[in-house]
Structures are given as C-alpha cells and as structure tokens.
Design a protein around this motif. Structure first.
Motif, PDB file in Angstrom:
ATOM      1  N   TYR B  36     -97.584 107.647 195.846  1.00  0.00           N
ATOM      2  CA  TYR B  36     -96.851 106.525 195.824  1.00  0.00           C
ATOM      3  C   TYR B  36     -97.883 105.298 196.621  1.00  0.00           C
ATOM      4  O   TYR B  36     -97.857 104.474 196.434  1.00  0.00           O
ATOM      5  CB  TYR B  36     -95.562 106.628 196.731  1.00  0.00           C
ATOM      6  N   LEU B  39    -100.800 104.154 194.639  1.00  0.00           N
ATOM      7  CA  LEU B  39    -100.312 103.202 193.837  1.00  0.00           C
ATOM      8  C   LEU B  39     -99.679 101.858 194.254  1.00  0.00           C
ATOM      9  O   LEU B  39    -100.140 100.792 193.728  1.00  0.00           O
ATOM     10  CB  LEU B  39     -99.045 103.712 193.030  1.00  0.00           C
ATOM     11  N   PHE B  42    -103.317 100.016 195.344  1.00  0.00           N
ATOM     12  CA  PHE B  42    -103.834  99.778 194.136  1.00  0.00           C
ATOM     13  C   PHE B  42    -103.346  98.515 193.619  1.00  0.00           C
ATOM     14  O   PHE B  42    -103.970  97.561 193.524  1.00  0.00           O
ATOM     15  CB  PHE B  42    -103.851 100.816 193.164  1.00  0.00           C
ATOM     16  N   THR B  43    -101.963  98.043 193.466  1.00  0.00           N
ATOM     17  CA  THR B  43    -101.448  97.181 192.918  1.00  0.00           C
ATOM     18  C   THR B  43    -101.578  95.972 193.781  1.00  0.00           C
ATOM     19  O   THR B  43    -102.030  94.978 193.502  1.00  0.00           O
ATOM     20  CB  THR B  43     -99.924  97.355 192.660  1.00  0.00           C
ATOM     21  N   ILE B  46    -105.319  94.812 194.072  1.00  0.00           N
ATOM     22  CA  ILE B  46    -105.892  94.083 193.147  1.00  0.00           C
ATOM     23  C   ILE B  46    -105.432  92.607 192.972  1.00  0.00           C
ATOM     24  O   ILE B  46    -105.834  91.526 192.903  1.00  0.00           O
ATOM     25  CB  ILE B  46    -105.436  94.687 191.560  1.00  0.00           C
ATOM     26  N   ILE B  47    -103.963  92.370 193.178  1.00  0.00           N
ATOM     27  CA  ILE B  47    -103.361  91.171 193.199  1.00  0.00           C
ATOM     28  C   ILE B  47    -104.081  90.361 194.298  1.00  0.00           C
ATOM     29  O   ILE B  47    -104.292  89.191 194.167  1.00  0.00           O
ATOM     30  CB  ILE B  47    -101.902  91.110 193.547  1.00  0.00           C
ATOM     31  N   VAL B  50    -107.388  89.302 193.149  1.00  0.00           N
ATOM     32  CA  VAL B  50    -107.458  88.326 192.131  1.00  0.00           C
ATOM     33  C   VAL B  50    -107.237  86.933 192.843  1.00  0.00           C
ATOM     34  O   VAL B  50    -107.569  85.793 192.489  1.00  0.00           O
ATOM     35  CB  VAL B  50    -106.568  88.655 191.073  1.00  0.00           C
ATOM     36  N   ALA B  54    -109.222  83.609 192.654  1.00  0.00           N
ATOM     37  CA  ALA B  54    -108.489  82.488 192.171  1.00  0.00           C
ATOM     38  C   ALA B  54    -108.685  81.264 193.067  1.00  0.00           C
ATOM     39  O   ALA B  54    -108.457  79.865 192.877  1.00  0.00           O
ATOM     40  CB  ALA B  54    -107.214  82.672 191.731  1.00  0.00           C
ATOM     41  N   GLY B  55    -108.664  81.426 194.320  1.00  0.00           N
ATOM     42  CA  GLY B  55    -108.781  80.400 195.355  1.00  0.00           C
ATOM     43  C   GLY B  55    -110.352  79.797 195.319  1.00  0.00           C
ATOM     44  O   GLY B  55    -110.293  78.781 196.002  1.00  0.00           O
ATOM     45  N   PRO B  57    -113.148  77.796 193.980  1.00  0.00           N
ATOM     46  CA  PRO B  57    -113.520  76.776 192.909  1.00  0.00           C
ATOM     47  C   PRO B  57    -114.856  77.102 192.152  1.00  0.00           C
ATOM     48  O   PRO B  57    -115.458  77.814 192.667  1.00  0.00           O
ATOM     49  CB  PRO B  57    -113.474  75.494 193.685  1.00  0.00           C
ATOM     50  N   MET B 240     -91.708 109.395 188.808  1.00  0.00           N
ATOM     51  CA  MET B 240     -91.313 108.200 188.047  1.00  0.00           C
ATOM     52  C   MET B 240     -89.916 107.870 188.169  1.00  0.00           C
ATOM     53  O   MET B 240     -89.515 106.472 187.909  1.00  0.00           O
ATOM     54  CB  MET B 240     -91.551 108.577 186.741  1.00  0.00           C
ATOM     55  N   LEU B 281    -112.404  87.299 185.575  1.00  0.00           N
ATOM     56  CA  LEU B 281    -112.557  85.860 186.300  1.00  0.00           C
ATOM     57  C   LEU B 281    -113.990  85.684 186.507  1.00  0.00           C
ATOM     58  O   LEU B 281    -114.228  84.913 187.468  1.00  0.00           O
ATOM     59  CB  LEU B 281    -111.995  86.281 187.826  1.00  0.00           C
ATOM     60  N   PRO B 299    -113.925  70.950 191.517  1.00  0.00           N
ATOM     61  CA  PRO B 299    -112.763  70.713 192.260  1.00  0.00           C
ATOM     62  C   PRO B 299    -112.604  70.272 193.867  1.00  0.00           C
ATOM     63  O   PRO B 299    -112.176  70.301 194.591  1.00  0.00           O
ATOM     64  CB  PRO B 299    -112.155  71.844 192.172  1.00  0.00           C
ATOM     65  N   TRP B 300    -114.173  70.696 194.106  1.00  0.00           N
ATOM     66  CA  TRP B 300    -114.850  70.249 195.560  1.00  0.00           C
ATOM     67  C   TRP B 300    -114.656  68.659 195.850  1.00  0.00           C
ATOM     68  O   TRP B 300    -114.682  68.492 196.843  1.00  0.00           O
ATOM     69  CB  TRP B 300    -115.995  70.744 195.857  1.00  0.00           C
TER      70      TRP B 300
END
Lengths: 132, 330
Positions: B36, B39, B42-43, B46-47, B50, B54-55, B57, B240, B281, B299-300
């Motif tokens: 657990y 997992l 991991f989740t 990764i978030i 990402v 994404a931050g 530019p 599960m 990405l 964007p800068w």
C-alpha cells in the motif's frame, strides 16, 4: 503551471488507471473456494488422502498432471508410484476424476476463482454430474 | 563499484524479506503495509513530478524534427516526422510511445581503416527495448487475473494469445521468456560494451537488477518452486477490497516478489524510470513545428520598460538640433 488543462487531463487518466482495479472490485462478492471432497469414492476411503500430500497437490497438481501425461503418452508408462510408495494408474479421467467425480464443485471451484480454464476438457471427458 | 552497489542492494532487499517473513513473521508488513505504501508513493510521486515539470516554462519552440517541414504547397511535408498540427503531434507521440520511433534511428559510429568514420544501423537496443517494454506491459495486464473476481474478457484474450504454444502445465507464457532474455541482454550490454559501461551508473544497474529479480521470482513461482496460488489471489483480493488477509503458508517467494515490486514502485517516480511520465512532457516531442505560422510566446517574458526613439528624441531634441542632427519632429 503551464498547459494546466492538458496536465490535469493526463493526471486524471493516470489516477484512473491506478484506481481502476479498486473501483472494479467494489461490490464484487468474493467467494473463497472450498473444494469439496465428498464424492462417493472418497467417502468410502478409510484414509482420505490424495495421490500425494494435500499441500503438494494444491500447489503442484498441474505439474503432476503434466508429468503423468508425458509419462503415459510419451513413455507408455501408465503406473505412477507416489511418494508414499502406493501405485496409481496414470489417467486423468479414470484416476483423478474417479475420486474427484465432482469436477464442478472441486476442480472448477478453484479454477473459476483463479479464472483458469484448463483446456484438457476439450478432449478428455469430464465426469457426468447431475447438478449443473 | 557501480555494479556492486546495486547488486548488493537487491540482495539485501531479498535477505530482508526472507528474514522478516521466515523468522520475524512480518507477513502483514511485507504483504499489506509495504505494498500500500509503495502504491501511494508511486501515485503521489508521479503527480508531484508531473506538476513540477508543468511548472517549468518552455521558452522556445523546440521540437526536434527529422523530416521536411510544412512549406510551399508543392513541397511534400513529412507530417509524422515534422508535424505542424496537434493531430500529427499525437501521431508522432504514439509512434514514440508504442514503438520507440526515435530509438529506431539509433546508429553506431565506427572508425574503420583509412582512417574513415562510418555510420551503421544499430537496431539491437531498439529491439530489446521494445521486447522488454511490451512483455512487461503484457505481464502487468495478465496479473489483473489476481486482482479481480470477474476477470475482463480482454485479459483472457491476452492470456490465451500469450500461452498459445500450449507447452506444459501450467501453460508456458512466451512473454516470460522474452522479458528474461531482453533484460539479460540490456544488462549484458551495459557491462560488455566499453562505451556503455563507461557511462553506466548505479542508477542504471539498480532498476535492471530489480526487474530481473522480479521476473525471476515470478518465473520460479509459476514453473518451478510453486506457491499456493489460491492463497496468492486471496491476498491480492484482500488488498483490492481494503480487507487485507494473510493466508497461511503462501511461500516466501511470493513475499520476495511482492517486496521487490513494491521497491520498484516506490523508487519509480524518483529515478530515471519516471520517463514513463516524462516522455509525454518532452517539448522536443510534444510540440508542433509551427513556428512559421504561430508565434511562440516565451512565458518568461515580462513587461520590460523600453525607451523608444520618440522618447529619446523628446529628451534630447534641443541638443540634437544644436549640433544639426536631423530630428523627426520639430
């Protein structure tokens, strides 16, 4: 955050993939398999035991069947000497299924739970059972 | 040292589980808590990665292309290699993700007699990479059999295709052999080729050894030293449905397998393995080469105070006139 629309969409896909197995099983009724050994033949046995010890059969019966098949079909040897020294006629239909004549309640109870479908019964004849 | 450290690390992990399960009865820790936790790591990892990417530019339009870009109507554009619209970017991305298109272009350089530099095609890395990733995916999907009561039809299709040689019982899966061969090749490649060995780090060997360990324990459980598979499914279904159970006597091999997988999952977001998310990405892949049609705004850019010629002239008009420099406005 740049391109936040696309990033959030992508992350949603990612999280849904992770969550899928959990969501998929919500409300599923999980019945623990309990293979029944109350067949007429087994009930008449004084010592109720399989060709090999139970733990071995549980984990290794597929391998044993494979050995049996090779031994009978390739080597023409149709006698199996178990680890306890007793002799068995090598046959899926006439030995295993003679004792385990309740295929649906025995073999299939585990196999359905595990979602395995041995293809043996494409050719071999499963014991006739009254209940469907 | 660069090989020894990851090797010792993987061995230590194995010894830790074996000791924990055999002597300390830590089945619940290794069978429930660590999976657990892995997992979740991991989740969340990764978030986190990402969002962090994404931050950053993208200051320029920097797709790396390898074909004719969109130009005059009578010049044929290479749409997949040099996409100018999102649709073709998706096509290009799909080729990259599913077939490793850019690795397919991998070439080797050699110094021949002469001396002469020659370039040749080198598809081995591409082939084994593809074999490895696809068999990994198929194996992962096949495992869904352990994680669902009503196994989806698609999983059965995958299983029966994978086992259609019908060798032995339990049936032999082709991907099991493919993944072992591919990972072994990828590992040997790193030690046998001097250039590759030179650039390989512990962080390159560790995931390979970890995955090799996972694949080996899996193969052992299926074909050699068996475990109680019904118990394994009970454990998996318990996880599960958030109703964890530890069935008795599953066999320590399963706990090794599960622990190595947990380590792989937890390690994933913080290592090179995160290329799974990163490939989507990469600005060099996910941008359209449309810089002749659309202006890419950095964007800068922030409002800079500019001193226009008009303002300059206003400041110095009198002095300019005095030395007879022509001015726009009198």
């Amino acid at each position: 955050m740049y391109d936040s629309g696309k990033i959030i969409a992508g992350l949603l896909v990612f999280v849904s993939i992770i969550a899928f197995p959990f969501v998929y099983n919500i409300g599923a009724d999980i019945v623990k398999p309990e293979p029944k050994i109350d067949t007429p033949v087994i009930q008449q046995m004084a010592v109720k035991q399989c060709v090999e010890p139970k733990e071995f059969m549980r984990a290794e019966h597929m391998q044993l069947l494979n050995k049996w098949r090779d031994s009978a079909v390739r080597d023409g040897n149709r006698v199996y000497v178990g680890s306890r020294g007793d002799h068995y006629n090598i046959s899926l239909q006439n030995t295993c299924m003679h004792c385990h004549s309740n295929k649906k309640e025995f073999c299939d109870s585990c196999h359905n739970y595990m979602a395995v479908k041995p293809y043996c019964w494409d050719c071999h004849i499963a014991p006739k059972e009254n209940s469907l | 040292m660069k090989i020894l450290f990851p090797f010792v690390a993987v061995m230590t992990l194995i010894i830790v589980v074996v000791a924990g399960v055999q002597f300390a009865n830590l089945q619940f820790l290794f069978g429930v808590i660590i999976p657990y936790a892995a997992l979740v790591t991991f989740t969340a990892g990764i978030i986190y990665r990402v969002i962090k990417w994404a931050g950053s530019p993208v200051p320029f339009c920097i797709p790396t292309t390898c074909g004719q870009q969109k130009s005059m109507p009578w010049i044929k554009q290479s749409k997949l290699e040099n996409p100018s619209s999102s649709l073709w970017v998706i096509g290009r991305m799909a080729l990259e993700v599913f077939f490793f298109r850019s690795l397919f272009r991998n070439i080797k350089t050699e110094m021949r007699e002469g001396p002469k530099v020659v370039y040749g095609s080198d598809k081995w890395l591409w082939m084994s990479g593809l074999a490895f990733h696809w068999s990994f995916l198929i194996i992962l999907l096949r495992h869904f059999r352990f994680f669902s009561v009503k196994v989806p039809y698609l999983i059965h299709v995958i299983e029966s295709l994978d086992s259609f040689l019908q060798i032995g019982a339990p049936l032999f899966y082709m991907t099991d052999a493919v993944i072992l061969a591919a990972v072994t090749y990828l590992f040997i490649r790193r030690i046998a080729l001097p250039q590759i060995k030179y650039i390989s780090l512990a962080a390159d060997y560790f995931p390979l050894l970890l995955i090799l360990g996972i694949a080996c324990t899996g193969v052992m459980m299926r074909y050699f030293t068996k475990v109680d598979v019904v118990g394994v499914k009970q454990l998996a279904m318990g996880l599960m449905t958030f109703n964890p159970v530890i069935p008795n006597g599953i066999g320590v091999l399963l706990y090794i397998h599960l622990f190595l997988i947990s380590v792989l999952f937890a390690y994933f977001p913080f290592s090179k393995l995160v290329h799974m998310a990163g490939v989507f990405l990469s600005p060099t892949r996910n941008m359209a080469n449309n810089s002749r049609m659309v202006r890419h705004i950095n964007p800068w850019n922030y409002p800079v105070h500019v001193h226009t010629y008009e303002e300059y002239e206003n400041d110095f008009r009198e002095k300019m006139k005095m030395v007879e420099i022509p001015v726009d406005k009198e």
